[in-house]
Enzyme design. Structure first.
Site, PDB file in Angstrom:
ATOM      1  N   ARG A  88      -1.740   1.563   8.146  1.00  0.00           N
ATOM      2  CA  ARG A  88      -1.243   0.274   7.697  1.00  0.00           C
ATOM      3  C   ARG A  88      -0.804   0.066   9.173  1.00  0.00           C
ATOM      4  O   ARG A  88      -0.775  -1.272   9.753  1.00  0.00           O
ATOM      5  CB  ARG A  88      -0.599   0.037   6.425  1.00  0.00           C
ATOM      6  CG  ARG A  88      -1.002   0.178   5.504  1.00  0.00           C
ATOM      7  CD  ARG A  88      -2.155   0.209   4.745  1.00  0.00           C
ATOM      8  NE  ARG A  88      -2.397  -1.296   4.174  1.00  0.00           N
ATOM      9  CZ  ARG A  88      -3.017  -2.309   4.010  1.00  0.00           C
ATOM     10  NH1 ARG A  88      -4.371  -1.993   4.369  1.00  0.00           N
ATOM     11  NH2 ARG A  88      -2.416  -3.248   4.233  1.00  0.00           N
ATOM     12  N   HIS A 121       0.837  -1.629   0.290  1.00  0.00           N
ATOM     13  CA  HIS A 121      -0.457  -0.488   0.125  1.00  0.00           C
ATOM     14  C   HIS A 121       0.845   1.306  -0.207  1.00  0.00           C
ATOM     15  O   HIS A 121       0.619   2.575  -0.964  1.00  0.00           O
ATOM     16  CB  HIS A 121      -1.083  -0.151   0.734  1.00  0.00           C
ATOM     17  CG  HIS A 121      -2.128  -0.731   1.455  1.00  0.00           C
ATOM     18  ND1 HIS A 121      -1.714  -2.007   0.888  1.00  0.00           N
ATOM     19  CD2 HIS A 121      -3.588  -0.033   0.949  1.00  0.00           C
ATOM     20  CE1 HIS A 121      -3.385  -2.086   0.659  1.00  0.00           C
ATOM     21  NE2 HIS A 121      -4.206  -1.697   0.644  1.00  0.00           N
ATOM     22  N   HIS A 138       1.380  -4.332   8.883  1.00  0.00           N
ATOM     23  CA  HIS A 138       2.488  -3.565   8.865  1.00  0.00           C
ATOM     24  C   HIS A 138       2.984  -2.764  10.242  1.00  0.00           C
ATOM     25  O   HIS A 138       2.378  -2.591  10.887  1.00  0.00           O
ATOM     26  CB  HIS A 138       2.269  -2.787   7.504  1.00  0.00           C
ATOM     27  CG  HIS A 138       2.318  -3.254   5.969  1.00  0.00           C
ATOM     28  ND1 HIS A 138       3.127  -4.408   5.406  1.00  0.00           N
ATOM     29  CD2 HIS A 138       1.241  -2.809   5.360  1.00  0.00           C
ATOM     30  CE1 HIS A 138       2.462  -4.129   4.771  1.00  0.00           C
ATOM     31  NE2 HIS A 138       1.423  -3.502   4.280  1.00  0.00           N
TER      32      HIS A 138
END
Length: 355
Positions: free
Chosen positions: A168, A115, A174
């Site tokens: 994220r 992303h 992540h």
């Protein structure tokens, strides 16, 4: 590496505790960074306004995501929501509790962040294109206005990238160092394409060769490591094991799903740009009319909203990948060739009726 992971867990806990009220915003920013939005939102809008920018956007998104896949396979990065369950860092089953969300349970390796990398690639193209346009349209004597425009656009750019990265990390998909690697990787890919003008004039043969190379390299790399008894899909069963809700596991988040989706879009773009419908619709006088391009942009955005409603079976992975490829290829064909051709025919019909 355990130091980065354990430090990252503390950051995630802090974010989930102090920024829980901003979940809707952070979830929205995570969606903003979703590489799939490039094809359904950014590309159809930009291609109709500027074909050069739209074409570059697809190339940057596809090549950037391909590099991201290769690096994920090399780095073997864990994701926070399963690492805390698998690691031996926390003794006596005292692993911290991380909240999971519907977008948490991605099944591919976590490093670098796709992303973050994809978002930076695409927004870099958009910002540099906007700056190029403003610089060419404004008088050179307006130095202060140039600087203000430059500062504003890059401030918005970095605000979006930081928000995507935080989102994220917040949803525990992540670690912080993974989104930083994604940002660095995205910057390198985007900057490389700023100096690769040849893609804008690529022939259909070039698109075919690129597709074949990207697919065979990824497949060959996967099979080679399989021969060495290294399973590059090691993360999928772990993700399924530790995801809080089985409904949050989606096959389209597996490594090969993104690969075939991107290759389908790239090949579709190659056919579309070299099609007679595109040449007749967008290369003539209509292509220079702002009203024609805006109408095409609106129609493209509306048409692609129907794309998610096309469901393909997921019970067999090879069949899913094949159908995913076939489902993705019509996206650029619709935006580049079909919609402009239909709009052109409608305009010609209406002009004949008014005469």
């Amino acid at each position: 590496m355990d130091f980065f992971h354990s430090s990252g867990v503390l950051i995630i806990q802090h974010l989930q505790k102090d920024y829980r009220a901003y979940y809707d915003f952070l979830n929205f920013m995570s969606n903003v960074g979703d590489p799939r939005n490039v094809f359904s939102i950014y590309f159809p809008l930009w291609f109709q306004l500027n074909q050069t920018v739209g074409t570059k956007m697809i190339w940057v998104a596809v090549i950037g995501d391909w590099f991201n896949l290769i690096f994920k396979w090399i780095l073997f990065g864990h994701r926070p929501y399963w690492w805390i369950q698998e690691t031996q860092v926390y003794p006596n089953h005292s692993s911290p509790c991380l909240e999971q969300f519907p977008t948490t349970c991605e099944t591919g390796p976590g490093s670098p962040s796709g992303h973050a990398m994809g978002s930076l690639c695409v927004w870099y193209v958009m910002v540099t294109a906007a700056l190029s346009y403003t610089v060419s349209s404004l008088d050179k004597s307006f130095v202060t206005l140039h600087r203000l425009t430059w500062s504003f656009l890059w401030s918005v750019f970095w605000l979006i990238q930081v928000s995507v990265c935080i989102s994220r990390v917040f949803i525990a998909t992540h670690f912080p160092h993974q989104v930083i690697l994604g940002v660095i990787g995205g910057m390198l890919v985007a900057e490389a394409f700023e100096h690769t003008p040849g893609i804008l004039m690529a022939s259909l043969n070039m698109y075919l060769k690129t597709n074949i190379f990207l697919f065979l390299f990824a497949l060959g790399f996967y099979l080679l490591l399989r021969l060495l008894d290294i399973d590059l899909l090691w993360s999928v069963p772990i993700a399924k094991k530790w995801c809080a809700n089985p409904d949050w596991i989606h096959i389209d988040s597996t490594p090969f799903a993104g690969l075939v989706r991107n290759l389908g879009v790239l090949l579709g773009l190659g056919f579309a740009i070299n099609s007679k419908m595109f040449l007749k619709s967008c290369q003539g006088e209509n292509g220079c009319k702002l009203s024609f391009r805006l109408l095409c942009a609106k129609a493209s955005l509306a048409a692609l909203q129907l794309h998610p409603f096309i469901k393909i079976p997921t019970h067999r992975e090879p069949l899913f990948y094949l159908l995913s490829f076939c489902k993705s290829a019509p996206i650029p064909l619709t935006v580049v060739a079909l919609i402009p051709y239909c709009v052109r025919m409608l305009l010609r019909t209406s002009e004949k009726k008014t005469k």
